[in-house]
Design a protein around this motif. Structure first.
Motif, PDB file in Angstrom:
ATOM      1  N   ALA A 182      -0.876  15.903  -2.672  1.00  0.00           N
ATOM      2  CA  ALA A 182      -0.905  15.190  -1.400  1.00  0.00           C
ATOM      3  C   ALA A 182      -0.161  13.859  -1.485  1.00  0.00           C
ATOM      4  O   ALA A 182       0.352  13.368  -0.479  1.00  0.00           O
ATOM      5  CB  ALA A 182      -2.352  14.962  -0.957  1.00  0.00           C
ATOM      6  N   TYR A 183      -0.100  13.268  -2.667  1.00  0.00           N
ATOM      7  CA  TYR A 183       0.518  11.950  -2.806  1.00  0.00           C
ATOM      8  C   TYR A 183       1.808  11.993  -3.617  1.00  0.00           C
ATOM      9  O   TYR A 183       2.323  10.953  -4.010  1.00  0.00           O
ATOM     10  CB  TYR A 183      -0.469  10.977  -3.462  1.00  0.00           C
ATOM     11  CG  TYR A 183      -1.655  10.669  -2.587  1.00  0.00           C
ATOM     12  CD1 TYR A 183      -1.585   9.683  -1.618  1.00  0.00           C
ATOM     13  CD2 TYR A 183      -2.838  11.384  -2.709  1.00  0.00           C
ATOM     14  CE1 TYR A 183      -2.674   9.406  -0.801  1.00  0.00           C
ATOM     15  CE2 TYR A 183      -3.927  11.121  -1.906  1.00  0.00           C
ATOM     16  CZ  TYR A 183      -3.841  10.121  -0.947  1.00  0.00           C
ATOM     17  OH  TYR A 183      -4.915   9.858  -0.127  1.00  0.00           O
ATOM     18  N   ALA A 184       2.323  13.181  -3.870  1.00  0.00           N
ATOM     19  CA  ALA A 184       3.578  13.300  -4.623  1.00  0.00           C
ATOM     20  C   ALA A 184       4.770  13.010  -3.720  1.00  0.00           C
ATOM     21  O   ALA A 184       4.735  13.252  -2.511  1.00  0.00           O
ATOM     22  CB  ALA A 184       3.699  14.696  -5.216  1.00  0.00           C
ATOM     23  N   ASP A 185       5.821  12.482  -4.304  1.00  0.00           N
ATOM     24  CA  ASP A 185       7.076  12.265  -3.576  1.00  0.00           C
ATOM     25  C   ASP A 185       8.029  13.440  -3.755  1.00  0.00           C
ATOM     26  O   ASP A 185       8.756  13.803  -2.823  1.00  0.00           O
ATOM     27  CB  ASP A 185       7.767  10.990  -4.067  1.00  0.00           C
ATOM     28  CG  ASP A 185       7.179   9.733  -3.449  1.00  0.00           C
ATOM     29  OD1 ASP A 185       6.323   9.870  -2.546  1.00  0.00           O
ATOM     30  OD2 ASP A 185       7.551   8.625  -3.874  1.00  0.00           O
ATOM     31  N   ILE A 186       8.045  14.015  -4.955  1.00  0.00           N
ATOM     32  CA  ILE A 186       8.979  15.094  -5.275  1.00  0.00           C
ATOM     33  C   ILE A 186       8.220  16.216  -5.960  1.00  0.00           C
ATOM     34  O   ILE A 186       7.390  15.958  -6.844  1.00  0.00           O
ATOM     35  CB  ILE A 186      10.108  14.588  -6.205  1.00  0.00           C
ATOM     36  CG1 ILE A 186      10.895  13.461  -5.535  1.00  0.00           C
ATOM     37  CG2 ILE A 186      11.045  15.725  -6.592  1.00  0.00           C
ATOM     38  CD1 ILE A 186      11.888  12.783  -6.469  1.00  0.00           C
ATOM     39  N   VAL A 187       8.483  17.456  -5.545  1.00  0.00           N
ATOM     40  CA  VAL A 187       7.883  18.629  -6.172  1.00  0.00           C
ATOM     41  C   VAL A 187       9.012  19.556  -6.612  1.00  0.00           C
ATOM     42  O   VAL A 187       9.853  19.959  -5.800  1.00  0.00           O
ATOM     43  CB  VAL A 187       6.931  19.369  -5.214  1.00  0.00           C
ATOM     44  CG1 VAL A 187       6.304  20.571  -5.916  1.00  0.00           C
ATOM     45  CG2 VAL A 187       5.843  18.429  -4.696  1.00  0.00           C
TER      46      VAL A 187
END
Length: 593
Positions: A182-187
């Motif tokens: 939910a708080y990631a910038d890049i996956v």
């Protein structure tokens, strides 16, 4: 689901380091104990059995140094024993911490991931995802959380203390809380097969989050990659995430033509058109043909000739028919195909040779064209065979006139075979018969190559188009949506315009009488802009027709457009837009430089 920590505790010391330190402690302790025993025995010494007993007692005493015994040693002791005592205590302490880390590493890693914000999440650490992660570890601050079926460590993901490794069964549904998606910038998604990666991508974009994540999913099949991009659920997910599909073959082709657009060679040599020979039947061979066609229009050069040499001509024709029907139709005599105006395409059997085209295939290629070869691309399914084929081909065409051309060989990974290519790629042979590798994974598996200058240029071009439409007063349609809601077909058109920038640089330099440099920023003036605008229109027309568009009344849903004609026959509004876009690209290129 299980997890193991990969942070500071897991990186305290490796088992090998502890074993070396323990060996040093035992050696020091043994020497010190023997020296003390010798001093006690006195000048008379001891017999053989006595020395055996002293040796055994010294080994036992050395092992006791790891017991963390705090009882004081006798004051009279030698330095070997003192150092062994201190070293043994340190080794025992580190080993104890390693045991604690192994026991509680799962909870520690989960806690670290729980509090990550603005971090990078890697779902799978395959060859390509590992390269993406390594690139981000070098260029981006912040935590990296890696999930894989094997227990990744901070060292493995190249992020030091910023890395968190979690051993997760990726076949199970991904729980957003595990990697704090939910708080990631890049996956980054690269866990195995295309089906598996797509399932993970669907789980990510539907997981709760604050949106605006950048999701890069690896898809090996170029056709499937393009279909996925056209699906609204992937290209424009309701979550607001940006999904980028990475395909090795497409990226390899794009990286090659960004570095060497091929037209620069033809312009420097004064050729009337490009003659491009593509050897091999790999995915990259088809992607190179398609990408070159999209960016091929160039002032001063005629319709290019592309000759594809494949082990099975019928099989290659069938693959091209599936991948780009209008491209193959354009090569069939007597058919009024959409792309017959843009390319002359020939498919030739490789012959009996298992690697490079044999003499009969080379004779057939030369009989079909009077133009000298501009460049050769070798792109089969196997990198090692590609290198062998390129060396064999260079030897076979050594005495053929018109074949002094650079050979670009697809080679995904660096290997010992690179030493064979080195003598054939000297700078003195620029535009000559040198052999250059392309498509190296370490060069294309970078986030900047996927979400970088090209994407920024495409968005700038779309912004210019929106301004053009606003000034024209025409009603909005599907092409005037903001970027995040724009159909993939229009996004692809803007990216194609960004890809064509390198060719425009070369053409502008030739028109202005300057040295041709594909890397020099675009300089457009009143004398060169009209020719560059015509090039832009032709490139746009090719891209639209490859994407299935046809001439007709404007219907974005039906993929028809009235301006799919020559630049001189296009509407005044379309011509003005191309002129404005060239100026916009020149400003963008100067600013980026």
């Amino acid at each position: 689901m299980s997890a193991r920590g990969g942070g500071a505790l897991g990186a305290i010391a490796s088992a090998r380091s502890i074993a070396i330190a323990a060996g040093v402690v035992i050696t020091l302790g043994f020497i010190g104990a023997v020296l003390e025993a010798k001093a006690r025995v006195g000048p008379g010494g001891a017999d053989l059995l006595g020395w055996v007993k002293i040796a055994l007692d010294s080994v036992v005493r050395s092992l006791k140094f790891f017991s963390l015994d705090v009882a004081p040693e006798p004051e009279k002791t030698n330095w070997f024993v003192a150092l062994a005592r201190v070293g043994g205590a340190l080794v025992a302490t580190v080993a104890l911490l390693k045991v604690i880390a192994a026991a509680f590493g799962r909870q520690y890693a989960l806690i670290r991931a729980k509090f990550c914000r603005g971090h990078v999440v890697a779902l799978g650490l395959g060859a390509r995802n590992s390269l993406f992660v390594g690139d981000l570890a070098r260029t981006r601050k912040g935590a990296l959380v890696a999930l894989d079926v094997k227990p990744p460590t901070a060292k493995a993901i190249g992020a030091g203390r910023r890395g968190v490794g979690l051993d997760v069964d990726l076949d199970l549904p991904i729980r957003a809380a595990v990697a704090n998606l939910a708080y990631a910038d890049i996956v980054l998604i690269g866990a195995g097969s295309d089906e598996r990666n797509l399932a993970l991508a669907a789980a990510v974009v539907t997981a709760p989050g604050r949106g605006a994540r950048q999701v890069v999913v690896t898809i090996d099949d170029p056709a499937l990659a393009e279909r996925c991009e056209n699906e609204p659920a992937v290209g424009r997910p309701p979550s607001g995430d940006e999904v980028f599909v990475f395909n090795t073959a497409r990226s390899a082709a794009r990286s090659l033509f960004e570095r060497r657009p091929i037209v620069d060679i033809a312009l420097r040599r004064g050729q009337r058109r490009v003659r491009l020979v593509i050897v091999g039947a790999g995915d990259a061979a088809i992607e190179c043909a398609l990408h070159f066609l999209r960016i091929s229009p160039c002032a001063g050069l005629g319709r290019p000739l592309v000759q594809i040499v494949a082990p099975d001509r019928a099989a290659m024709a069938a693959r091209l028919a599936d991948r780009a029907p209008s491209l193959l139709q354009g090569s069939e005599p007597g058919r009024d195909a959409p792309l017959s105006w843009a390319i002359e395409l020939q498919i030739v059997d490789q012959g009996r040779s298992a690697s490079a085209p044999d003499r009969s295939a080379l004779d057939a290629l030369d009989a079909a064209a009077e133009d000298p070869v501009t460049a050769v691309i070798v792109a089969g399914d196997d990198s090692v065979k590609n290198v062998i084929a390129s060396l064999t081909l260079k030897e076979r065409v050594r005495d053929r006139p018109g074949w002094r051309a650079p050979i670009f060989v697809q080679s995904a990974l660096s290997s010992s075979l690179d030493r064979l290519l080195a003598p054939h790629g000297a700078p003195a042979e620029a535009d000559g018969a040198q052999i250059e590798p392309f498509g190296r994974l370490e060069q294309i598996c970078r986030l900047d190559a996927v979400i970088g200058r090209r994407e920024a240029a495409a968005r700038e071009i779309h912004a210019g188009y929106l301004e053009h439409r606003r000034q024209s007063g025409r009603p909005p349609d599907r092409s005037t949506e903001p970027w995040d809601r724009l159909d993939e077909t229009f996004r692809r058109a803007n990216r194609r315009a960004a890809d064509h920038l390198t060719v425009k640089r070369c053409a502008a330099a030739r028109l202005a009488g300057r040295p041709i440099d594909p890397a020099a920023p675009l300089r457009a003036d009143s004398e060169t802009v009209p020719a560059l605008a015509a090039m832009e229109h032709d490139s746009w027309r090719i891209d639209r027709e490859l994407d299935g568009w046809r001439r007709g009344e404007r219907d974005d849903g039906g993929k028809t457009h009235p301006d799919l004609v020559a630049f001189e026959q296009a509407t005044a509004a379309s011509q003005k837009y191309c002129l404005d876009q060239v100026t916009l690209l020149a400003r963008f290129d100067a600013g980026a430089a």
